[in-house]
Design a protein around this motif. Structure first.
Motif, short mmCIF file in Angstrom:
data_model
loop_
_atom_site.label_atom_id
_atom_site.label_comp_id
_atom_site.label_asym_id
_atom_site.label_seq_id
_atom_site.Cartn_x
_atom_site.Cartn_y
_atom_site.Cartn_z
N TRP A 1 0.83 -1.21 0.00
CA TRP A 1 0.00 0.00 0.00
C TRP A 1 0.87 1.26 0.00
O TRP A 1 0.51 2.26 -0.63
N ILE A 2 2.02 1.21 0.68
CA ILE A 2 2.94 2.35 0.61
C ILE A 2 3.42 2.56 -0.82
O ILE A 2 3.43 3.68 -1.34
N ALA A 3 3.84 1.46 -1.46
CA ALA A 3 4.33 1.56 -2.84
C ALA A 3 3.22 2.06 -3.76
O ALA A 3 3.47 2.87 -4.68
N PHE A 4 1.99 1.60 -3.53
CA PHE A 4 0.86 2.02 -4.36
C PHE A 4 0.60 3.52 -4.17
O PHE A 4 0.40 4.26 -5.15
N GLY A 5 0.64 3.98 -2.93
CA GLY A 5 0.43 5.40 -2.67
C GLY A 5 1.53 6.25 -3.27
O GLY A 5 1.27 7.31 -3.85
N ARG A 6 2.77 5.80 -3.15
CA ARG A 6 3.91 6.54 -3.70
C ARG A 6 3.80 6.65 -5.23
O ARG A 6 4.08 7.70 -5.81
N THR A 7 3.38 5.56 -5.86
CA THR A 7 3.24 5.57 -7.31
C THR A 7 2.10 6.48 -7.74
O THR A 7 2.22 7.24 -8.72
N ALA A 8 0.98 6.44 -7.03
CA ALA A 8 -0.14 7.34 -7.34
C ALA A 8 0.28 8.79 -7.19
O ALA A 8 -0.09 9.65 -8.01
N ALA A 9 1.09 9.08 -6.15
CA ALA A 9 1.56 10.46 -5.95
C ALA A 9 2.45 10.91 -7.10
O ALA A 9 2.37 12.06 -7.55
N ARG A 10 3.34 10.01 -7.58
CA ARG A 10 4.19 10.39 -8.71
C ARG A 10 3.35 10.67 -9.95
O ARG A 10 3.72 11.51 -10.79
N LEU A 11 2.22 9.99 -10.06
CA LEU A 11 1.30 10.25 -11.18
C LEU A 11 0.38 11.44 -10.87
O LEU A 11 -0.54 11.71 -11.63
N TYR B 1 -4.61 5.28 -0.25
CA TYR B 1 -3.76 4.09 -0.14
C TYR B 1 -2.91 4.15 1.13
O TYR B 1 -2.68 3.13 1.78
N TYR B 2 -2.45 5.34 1.49
CA TYR B 2 -1.70 5.48 2.74
C TYR B 2 -2.62 5.20 3.94
O TYR B 2 -2.17 4.63 4.95
N GLU B 3 -3.88 5.59 3.84
CA GLU B 3 -4.82 5.29 4.92
C GLU B 3 -5.04 3.78 5.03
O GLU B 3 -5.16 3.24 6.13
N ARG B 4 -5.08 3.11 3.89
CA ARG B 4 -5.19 1.64 3.92
C ARG B 4 -3.95 1.03 4.56
O ARG B 4 -4.05 0.05 5.32
N PHE B 5 -2.80 1.62 4.28
CA PHE B 5 -1.57 1.17 4.93
C PHE B 5 -1.70 1.24 6.45
O PHE B 5 -1.31 0.31 7.17
N LEU B 6 -2.26 2.32 6.96
CA LEU B 6 -2.39 2.48 8.41
C LEU B 6 -3.31 1.43 9.02
O LEU B 6 -3.11 1.03 10.17
N THR B 7 -4.30 0.95 8.27
CA THR B 7 -5.22 -0.05 8.82
C THR B 7 -4.57 -1.44 8.91
O THR B 7 -4.99 -2.25 9.73
N VAL B 8 -3.56 -1.72 8.07
CA VAL B 8 -2.98 -3.07 8.05
C VAL B 8 -1.53 -3.11 8.53
O VAL B 8 -0.97 -4.19 8.71
N SER B 9 -0.92 -1.94 8.75
CA SER B 9 0.51 -1.93 9.08
C SER B 9 0.73 -2.35 10.53
O SER B 9 -0.13 -2.16 11.39
#
Length: 548
Positions: free
Chosen positions: A181-191, A200-208
């Motif tokens: 989810w971190i990688a997904f958020g980072r990629t979305a931000a670059r786009l 996606y970062y919020e999803r990271f917080l729920t499962v991290s």
């Protein structure tokens, strides 16, 4: 009657004994065999190891896996869990060896190939990592580790759209792996899909793992910043207006280039041109003077120097002017720059901040160290069929998780190492890990120590090492004196291992062009401190034979 009673009594006891024997026999038949007992115990331990991995307790997971392997060294699942745990702990060589042991016994094990590829990726060995990851994907196209790692390769090699699609698949296959989810958020931000990145970062917080509070704090701060931008109705960051090409003079101090620019219509401020900073940085004292207030904060960034971290505080500059170019809505870090404060020496340049890649990457940037000029070209001003001068060396680069420029460098042999290309660093640096790997301890200069200023503060008593030969593409510099630094703080966030930094002491001998649209650095030598390596097929110019 008494005899008959005795017979009945005896018959009853016989019947009871027969029933008991039957029950005992049935019970014995239901008892698990030793093999079944081990299998049940092993399955329970494996579940415990995988739970520990999810919770971020990698020390516990490693102990469980090693216990399983002590009882059965052919337990492939335990060995693969151990390999994954070691990757999480940054013990990449051990992780690779454990996954390779499984491949040796089970060549078609997709997870084992994927873990070998992931360990190689984190080590920065791209060609071999791609071979393993591709093999894993062929064996099992639904292997999430392979998909996510291949997405990271796409991200580092600047194919963000391809990375996005692979991460979409990886997160659907394993939605409980926080790093995806971190990688997904980072990629979305670059786009520039910032709201999507925040989700996606919020999803990271729920499962991290709750144990990794420092990382969780960093991403909570980033989410808050994205939401603050949305509340402020900021729809386009880094919008550019003005000339297609502009030239900005710079000053030099300790091999660092400094330019004058304006923020929010201010008087000219002094900024370091810093390709080693992912985002533009403004000092706290200057932010207070300009009334630039924090928009969000959270966590600490990892960097070289001092304690290895500094607090993350986000801000937003309405406008930034460099000569004939003006940018609007520029995100920044607000930081206290302890080591850049005014001193008694009035001739010393004191920076108000660092202009980072979030601004610079929107242009093709040329640093002409001989003329002391920075040339900014908007992408539309650069010809599609550009003809380069024959003396220019073209160096392709990858980008780290934070967008920093990373190029391959050779140090005397054929093996390549990843070095950050950092105009904000005054000198070239090598990592202590690389020195250990090459067994170069004997090249450290005895009784000679230096003071190094890093992004996170000052480091005292740093060892100096002499690198016999440093080569990038076909350009070589010999007998390079470099500080030896612990770069773990950088590598924890870079995504793949960086073995050093090419700083101003190297770059100042060139006209350096950062072509962010084609992901290459162009180097045109301007001094005699570097030489071009001539291959057998190339003619040697007259008067150049035997020169270093």
């Amino acid at each position: 009657m008494k005899r008959r009673d005795r017979q009945l009594h005896c018959s009853g006891w016989v019947l009871i004994c027969l029933i008991c024997c039957t029950w005992i026999s049935l019970g014995l038949m239901c008892l698990p065999t030793p093999v079944e007992v081990y299998a049940q115990s092993a399955a329970k331990l494996r579940r415990g190891a995988q739970k520990a991995i999810r919770e971020g307790d990698y020390e516990k997971a490693e102990k469980i896996c090693r216990k399983l392997l002590a009882e059965n060294h052919r337990d492939h699942q335990a060995r693969l869990d151990l390999s994954y745990t070691l990757i999480k702990n940054g013990r990449l060589e051990e992780a690779y060896k454990d996954a390779a042991l499984v491949v040796g016994n089970d060549p078609v094990n997709a997870r084992a190939h994927a873990l070998m590829g992931l360990a190689l990726l984190r080590s920065g060995v791209f060609q071999r990592c791609l071979e393993e990851l591709t093999t894993a994907a062929i064996l099992d196209r639904r292997e999430p580790i392979a998909l996510a790692a291949l997405a990271e390769v796409d991200f580092f090699e600047n194919r963000a759209s391809e990375a996005y699609e692979k991460l979409r698949q990886a997160t659907s296959l394993d939605p409980y792996e926080a790093d995806y989810w971190i990688a997904f958020g980072r990629t979305a931000a670059r786009l520039e899909r910032f709201r999507e990145a925040a989700s996606y970062y919020e999803r990271f917080l729920t499962v991290s793992p709750k144990l990794d509070e420092e990382k969780r704090a960093r991403y909570r701060g980033l989410i808050d910043f994205y939401h603050a931008l949305a509340r402020s109705n900021v729809t386009e960051l880094h919008r550019v207006e003005g000339a297609k090409t502009t030239t900005v003079p710079f000053e030099m101090q300790n091999s660092r280039p400094y330019i004058r620019m304006r923020l929010n219509g201010s008087e000219p401020l002094l900024f370091v041109i810093d390709t080693g900073a992912s985002i533009t940085v403004l000092s706290e004292r200057t932010a207070d003077r300009l009334n630039v207030r924090p928009m969000a904060r959270g966590g600490r960034a990892r960097a070289v120097g001092g304690g290895g971290t500094f607090p993350i505080v986000y801000g937003l500059v309405n406008s930034l002017e460099m000569r004939d170019v003006k940018l609007y809505q520029v995100p920044i870090y607000i930081r206290e720059l302890h080591y850049m404060q005014p001193k008694e020496d009035e001739s010393r340049l004191v920076a108000d901040g660092f202009i980072g890649l979030s601004v610079l990457s929107g242009f093709r940037v040329t640093l002409d160290y001989a003329r002391r000029e920075m040339v900014l070209e908007q992408p539309s001003a650069v010809g599609a069929q550009e003809v380069l001068p024959p003396d220019v060396s073209v160096v392709p680069f990858r980008t780290t998780n934070g967008g920093l420029v990373s190029a391959e460098v050779r140090l005397g042999g054929d093996e390549t190492f990843n070095f950050l290309v950092d105009s904000g660093a005054s000198t070239t640096v090598v990592s202590d890990d690389m020195v250990g790997k090459l067994k170069w301890q004997d090249k450290v200069l005895p009784d000679l120590r230096v003071r190094v200023l890093g992004a996170a503060g000052v480091i005292e008593e740093v060892e100096l090492l002499v690198v016999p030969s440093l080569t990038i593409q076909d350009l070589e510099q010999r007998n390079v004196r470099t500080p030896v630094l612990d770069m773990n703080a950088v590598n924890e966030t870079a995504g793949f291992m960086q073995s050093g930094i090419l700083g101003g002491s190297f770059l100042k001998h060139f006209r350096v062009t950062f072509d962010f649209q084609r992901f290459r650095v162009l180097l045109l030598p301007q001094t005699e401190a570097v030489r071009r390596i001539v291959t057998e097929s190339e003619p040697v110019p007259e008067g150049k034979q035997g020169e270093d």
